[in-house]
Design a protein around this motif. Sequence first.
Motif, PDB file in Angstrom:
ATOM      1  N   GLY A 228      74.813  10.387  20.924  1.00 57.91           N
ATOM      2  CA  GLY A 228      75.566  11.644  20.736  1.00 57.91           C
ATOM      3  C   GLY A 228      75.055  12.839  21.201  1.00 57.91           C
ATOM      4  N   TYR A 229      76.025  13.751  21.108  1.00 56.25           N
ATOM      5  CA  TYR A 229      75.680  15.212  21.906  1.00 56.25           C
ATOM      6  C   TYR A 229      75.526  16.205  20.934  1.00 56.25           C
ATOM      7  CZ  TYR A 229      77.635  12.914  26.111  1.00 56.25           C
ATOM      8  OH  TYR A 229      77.899  11.642  27.080  1.00 56.25           O
ATOM      9  N   TYR A 230      74.327  16.430  20.497  1.00 55.50           N
ATOM     10  CA  TYR A 230      74.026  17.960  19.509  1.00 55.50           C
ATOM     11  C   TYR A 230      74.740  19.083  20.347  1.00 55.50           C
ATOM     12  CZ  TYR A 230      70.840  15.251  16.608  1.00 55.50           C
ATOM     13  OH  TYR A 230      70.252  14.420  15.698  1.00 55.50           O
ATOM     14  N   ASP A 231      74.506  19.123  21.631  1.00 54.42           N
ATOM     15  CA  ASP A 231      74.961  20.499  22.292  1.00 54.42           C
ATOM     16  C   ASP A 231      76.659  20.706  22.040  1.00 54.42           C
ATOM     17  OD1 ASP A 231      74.923  18.314  24.155  1.00 54.42           O
ATOM     18  OD2 ASP A 231      75.522  19.316  25.529  1.00 54.42           O
ATOM     19  N   ASN A 232      77.279  19.702  21.959  1.00 55.87           N
ATOM     20  CA  ASN A 232      78.615  19.781  21.739  1.00 55.87           C
ATOM     21  C   ASN A 232      78.969  20.052  20.183  1.00 55.87           C
ATOM     22  OD1 ASN A 232      79.158  19.714  24.597  1.00 55.87           O
ATOM     23  ND2 ASN A 232      79.729  17.653  24.357  1.00 55.87           N
ATOM     24  N   ILE A 233      77.977  19.819  19.202  1.00 51.93           N
ATOM     25  CA  ILE A 233      78.258  20.078  17.789  1.00 51.93           C
ATOM     26  C   ILE A 233      77.578  21.464  17.765  1.00 51.93           C
ATOM     27  CG2 ILE A 233      77.174  19.646  15.646  1.00 51.93           C
ATOM     28  CD1 ILE A 233      77.271  16.665  16.897  1.00 51.93           C
ATOM     29  N   PHE A 234      76.831  21.951  18.443  1.00 53.20           N
ATOM     30  CA  PHE A 234      76.245  23.460  18.301  1.00 53.20           C
ATOM     31  C   PHE A 234      76.942  24.420  19.100  1.00 53.20           C
ATOM     32  CE2 PHE A 234      71.790  21.464  16.728  1.00 53.20           C
ATOM     33  CZ  PHE A 234      72.055  21.725  15.574  1.00 53.20           C
ATOM     34  N   ASP A 235      77.538  23.595  20.353  1.00 59.69           N
ATOM     35  CA  ASP A 235      78.209  24.675  21.160  1.00 59.69           C
ATOM     36  C   ASP A 235      76.794  25.292  22.099  1.00 59.69           C
ATOM     37  OD1 ASP A 235      80.257  25.270  22.758  1.00 59.69           O
ATOM     38  OD2 ASP A 235      80.933  27.129  21.151  1.00 59.69           O
ATOM     39  N   SER A 236      76.050  24.552  22.395  1.00 63.31           N
ATOM     40  CA  SER A 236      74.965  25.178  23.293  1.00 63.31           C
ATOM     41  C   SER A 236      75.152  24.636  24.554  1.00 63.31           C
ATOM     42  CB  SER A 236      73.750  24.887  22.461  1.00 63.31           C
ATOM     43  OG  SER A 236      73.522  23.407  22.574  1.00 63.31           O
ATOM     44  N   ASP A 237      74.234  25.452  25.431  1.00 64.47           N
ATOM     45  CA  ASP A 237      74.409  25.166  27.189  1.00 64.47           C
ATOM     46  C   ASP A 237      73.583  24.279  27.606  1.00 64.47           C
ATOM     47  OD1 ASP A 237      72.278  26.721  26.703  1.00 64.47           O
ATOM     48  OD2 ASP A 237      73.130  28.382  27.704  1.00 64.47           O
ATOM     49  N   ARG A 238      72.736  23.504  26.789  1.00 61.40           N
ATOM     50  CA  ARG A 238      71.811  22.305  27.539  1.00 61.40           C
ATOM     51  C   ARG A 238      72.100  21.003  26.988  1.00 61.40           C
ATOM     52  NH1 ARG A 238      65.838  24.597  27.245  1.00 61.40           N
ATOM     53  NH2 ARG A 238      66.411  24.625  24.868  1.00 61.40           N
ATOM     54  N   LEU A 239      72.341  19.951  27.660  1.00 61.89           N
ATOM     55  CA  LEU A 239      72.648  18.677  26.981  1.00 61.89           C
ATOM     56  C   LEU A 239      71.471  18.309  25.923  1.00 61.89           C
ATOM     57  CD1 LEU A 239      74.174  15.980  27.202  1.00 61.89           C
ATOM     58  CD2 LEU A 239      72.902  15.376  29.292  1.00 61.89           C
ATOM     59  N   SER A 240      71.822  17.831  24.892  1.00 64.16           N
ATOM     60  CA  SER A 240      70.957  17.470  23.795  1.00 64.16           C
ATOM     61  C   SER A 240      71.575  16.311  23.093  1.00 64.16           C
ATOM     62  CB  SER A 240      70.966  18.840  22.803  1.00 64.16           C
ATOM     63  OG  SER A 240      70.028  18.261  21.924  1.00 64.16           O
ATOM     64  N   LEU A 241      70.790  15.357  23.557  1.00 65.79           N
ATOM     65  CA  LEU A 241      71.298  13.773  23.105  1.00 65.79           C
ATOM     66  C   LEU A 241      70.347  13.118  21.952  1.00 65.79           C
ATOM     67  CD1 LEU A 241      71.678  12.179  26.756  1.00 65.79           C
ATOM     68  CD2 LEU A 241      73.556  13.165  25.128  1.00 65.79           C
ATOM     69  N   TYR A 242      71.063  12.318  21.223  1.00 73.79           N
ATOM     70  CA  TYR A 242      70.386  11.242  20.499  1.00 73.79           C
ATOM     71  C   TYR A 242      70.698   9.913  21.138  1.00 73.79           C
ATOM     72  CZ  TYR A 242      74.351  10.411  17.253  1.00 73.79           C
ATOM     73  OH  TYR A 242      75.488  10.261  16.756  1.00 73.79           O
ATOM     74  N   VAL A 243      70.012   9.179  21.236  1.00 73.67           N
ATOM     75  CA  VAL A 243      70.099   7.682  21.846  1.00 73.67           C
ATOM     76  C   VAL A 243      69.555   6.790  21.143  1.00 73.67           C
ATOM     77  CG1 VAL A 243      69.922   6.380  23.686  1.00 73.67           C
ATOM     78  CG2 VAL A 243      69.884   8.729  24.076  1.00 73.67           C
ATOM     79  N   GLU A 244      70.382   5.707  20.564  1.00 69.15           N
ATOM     80  CA  GLU A 244      69.828   4.537  19.521  1.00 69.15           C
ATOM     81  C   GLU A 244      70.062   3.227  19.985  1.00 69.15           C
ATOM     82  OE1 GLU A 244      71.795   6.654  15.574  1.00 69.15           O
ATOM     83  OE2 GLU A 244      73.084   5.440  16.735  1.00 69.15           O
ATOM     84  N   LEU A 245      68.923   2.502  19.706  1.00 71.33           N
ATOM     85  CA  LEU A 245      68.672   1.108  20.331  1.00 71.33           C
ATOM     86  C   LEU A 245      68.459   0.175  18.978  1.00 71.33           C
ATOM     87  CD1 LEU A 245      67.470   3.171  22.512  1.00 71.33           C
ATOM     88  CD2 LEU A 245      66.940   1.069  23.504  1.00 71.33           C
ATOM     89  N   GLY A 246      69.146  -0.924  18.916  1.00 72.01           N
ATOM     90  CA  GLY A 246      68.755  -1.749  17.742  1.00 72.01           C
ATOM     91  C   GLY A 246      67.618  -2.842  18.148  1.00 72.01           C
ATOM     92  N   TYR A 247      67.151  -3.439  17.154  1.00 72.08           N
ATOM     93  CA  TYR A 247      66.119  -4.495  17.498  1.00 72.08           C
ATOM     94  C   TYR A 247      65.894  -5.323  16.139  1.00 72.08           C
ATOM     95  CZ  TYR A 247      64.187  -1.435  20.991  1.00 72.08           C
ATOM     96  OH  TYR A 247      63.788  -0.873  22.035  1.00 72.08           O
ATOM     97  N   PRO A 248      65.814  -6.523  16.185  1.00 73.34           N
ATOM     98  CA  PRO A 248      65.427  -7.455  14.900  1.00 73.34           C
ATOM     99  C   PRO A 248      64.287  -6.620  14.380  1.00 73.34           C
ATOM    100  CG  PRO A 248      65.676  -8.560  16.834  1.00 73.34           C
ATOM    101  CD  PRO A 248      65.607  -7.383  17.662  1.00 73.34           C
ATOM    102  N   ARG A 249      63.978  -6.835  13.016  1.00 72.63           N
ATOM    103  CA  ARG A 249      62.928  -6.520  12.340  1.00 72.63           C
ATOM    104  C   ARG A 249      61.595  -7.133  12.781  1.00 72.63           C
ATOM    105  NH1 ARG A 249      60.778  -9.524   7.296  1.00 72.63           N
ATOM    106  NH2 ARG A 249      62.310 -11.148   7.177  1.00 72.63           N
ATOM    107  N   HIS A 250      61.638  -8.122  13.375  1.00 74.08           N
ATOM    108  CA  HIS A 250      60.151  -8.711  13.993  1.00 74.08           C
ATOM    109  C   HIS A 250      59.897  -8.373  15.395  1.00 74.08           C
ATOM    110  CE1 HIS A 250      59.366 -10.843  10.358  1.00 74.08           C
ATOM    111  NE2 HIS A 250      60.529 -11.611  10.229  1.00 74.08           N
ATOM    112  N   ALA A 251      60.853  -7.726  15.985  1.00 73.52           N
ATOM    113  CA  ALA A 251      60.600  -7.450  17.514  1.00 73.52           C
ATOM    114  C   ALA A 251      59.301  -6.510  17.730  1.00 73.52           C
ATOM    115  CB  ALA A 251      61.796  -6.732  17.953  1.00 73.52           C
ATOM    116  N   ASP A 252      58.758  -6.615  18.898  1.00 72.32           N
ATOM    117  CA  ASP A 252      57.755  -5.760  19.260  1.00 72.32           C
ATOM    118  C   ASP A 252      58.362  -4.815  20.076  1.00 72.32           C
ATOM    119  OD1 ASP A 252      55.159  -6.780  18.320  1.00 72.32           O
ATOM    120  OD2 ASP A 252      55.055  -8.193  19.735  1.00 72.32           O
ATOM    121  N   VAL A 253      58.211  -3.485  19.632  1.00 69.71           N
ATOM    122  CA  VAL A 253      59.042  -2.398  20.438  1.00 69.71           C
ATOM    123  C   VAL A 253      58.115  -1.781  21.381  1.00 69.71           C
ATOM    124  CG1 VAL A 253      60.674  -0.176  19.937  1.00 69.71           C
ATOM    125  CG2 VAL A 253      60.853  -2.473  18.494  1.00 69.71           C
TER     126      VAL A 253
END
Length: 420
Positions: A305-330
Amino acid sequence: MDEVRHLIVGAGISGLALAAWLRDRDYLILEADAQIGGYCKTVERDGFTWDYSGHFFHFKHPDIEAWLRARMPGQAVRTIAKKTFIRYGERMIDFPFQKNIHQLPQDEFIDCLYDLYFAAQEARPGGEDNFKAMLYSRFGRAIAEKFLIPYNEKLYACDLATLDRDAMGRFFPHAELSEIIRNMRVADNASYNATFTYPRGGAIQYVNALASEVDPGRIALEEPLIAIDLTRRIARTSRREIRFERLISSAPFPRLVSITGVTYDMAAFDWNKVLVFNLGFDRKGARDVHWVYYPDRTVSFYRIGYYDNIFDSDRLSLYVELGYPRHADVDVAAARARVLEDLRRVGVIDGHQLVAEHSVLMDPAYVHITRRSLAEHKRLSRVLQANGVYSIGRYGGWTYCSIEDNIVEARALAADFNSV
Ligand SMILES: Cc1cc2nc3c(=O)[nH]c(=O)nc-3n(C[C@H](O)[C@H](O)[C@H](O)COP(=O)(O)OP(=O)(O)OC[C@H]3O[C@@H](n4cnc5c(N)ncnc54)[C@H](O)[C@@H]3O)c2cc1C
């Protein structure tokens, strides 16, 4: 020994909402963490504002939204028309996939339409036994296998055939054949959250609004609940014992049950973990996009997701999500390197410099709703309630919901308590 009428566990949205609406002032909130907010916390770093994971709001109850806004003085809240896409091969397809198959290459579009048509013709009772079967039965093989299955497998990190048909409830964008065809002429990608709101100061502003109605002296931070003696109604924390009349917990349900000594079917409860990277860069990236889904199994993340396009700001600000099984070693460092490489490969960053970052592992993140979990949750809730213990919230209810749902539930329970 300390005594309190209402002992609340968790100072997230649910616990704070309960305390805010409870008329009885004889309460205490136990919070394991050093800060209030639970999963609805916001991180400010080097001029970037991030939540634990993209938290955007679509209120269905105007009275709840107005109540919260009245307690957020001076806080600008943006209302944004959602622009969301799916990265499919080299293309960007409008979300939801099933309503926008006409944007696919022509041969793939025909496959999707053909399978969709015959799936609708051949739909049979019992053909929707589980989440995966529901996807095949409603949308046909091509739509299921091109997007719905790979995307949801990346997110839930499990075999979708083990989930209930309604595992996503109202959050799943259903569509009939006629709607899909109509959408090819006039786009109508309306969904449960066609617009969303977001406070300038991040999701924590809603937490602060709730907390403004709670006595700060009645919140015990860094004091986890560690055991409950159900028959004597005594809670043991890391510091003391507390006798209670009612205990209302927003802690994850299996963890709550495990500290009561009640025997239960642990195998009924499964969930995924979500690793979130919040990344701030030196300059702007893509415009006119709020979040993008990645069904491609060779890409490590399922959504950004792009926070900068929500805030209308001038630096790329991302959230990045990865899914894992509950027992996974992350391995967070390895995942971070892979994420940066994948962001480059799919063209989200191109020579951008990373200037700020934050990461958090949400565990649990999405609970796996199954018939077994629903039945065991119902059975155990009855046992707990008979002993004055109530389990609420996204994880106490072992469900899929929004913060507004948490507030609605907590307010209703407070109203029940207020009426006796
Ligand atoms: C990836 C992701 C994205 C999301 N996006 C959105 C969104 O866009 N919009 C939206 O409305 N909702 C969203 N949600 C849902 C939202 O985060 C939750 O509905 C909400 O934060 C749940 O609040 P809660 O108070 O029920 O639980 P929590 O936030 O989990 O709070 C529970 C609290 O209890 C505390 N606790 C746990 N155990 C103990 C113990 N033994 N003793 C004392 N304290 C304890 C925890 O520390 C925590 O503070 C999202 C959730 C996830 C996972």
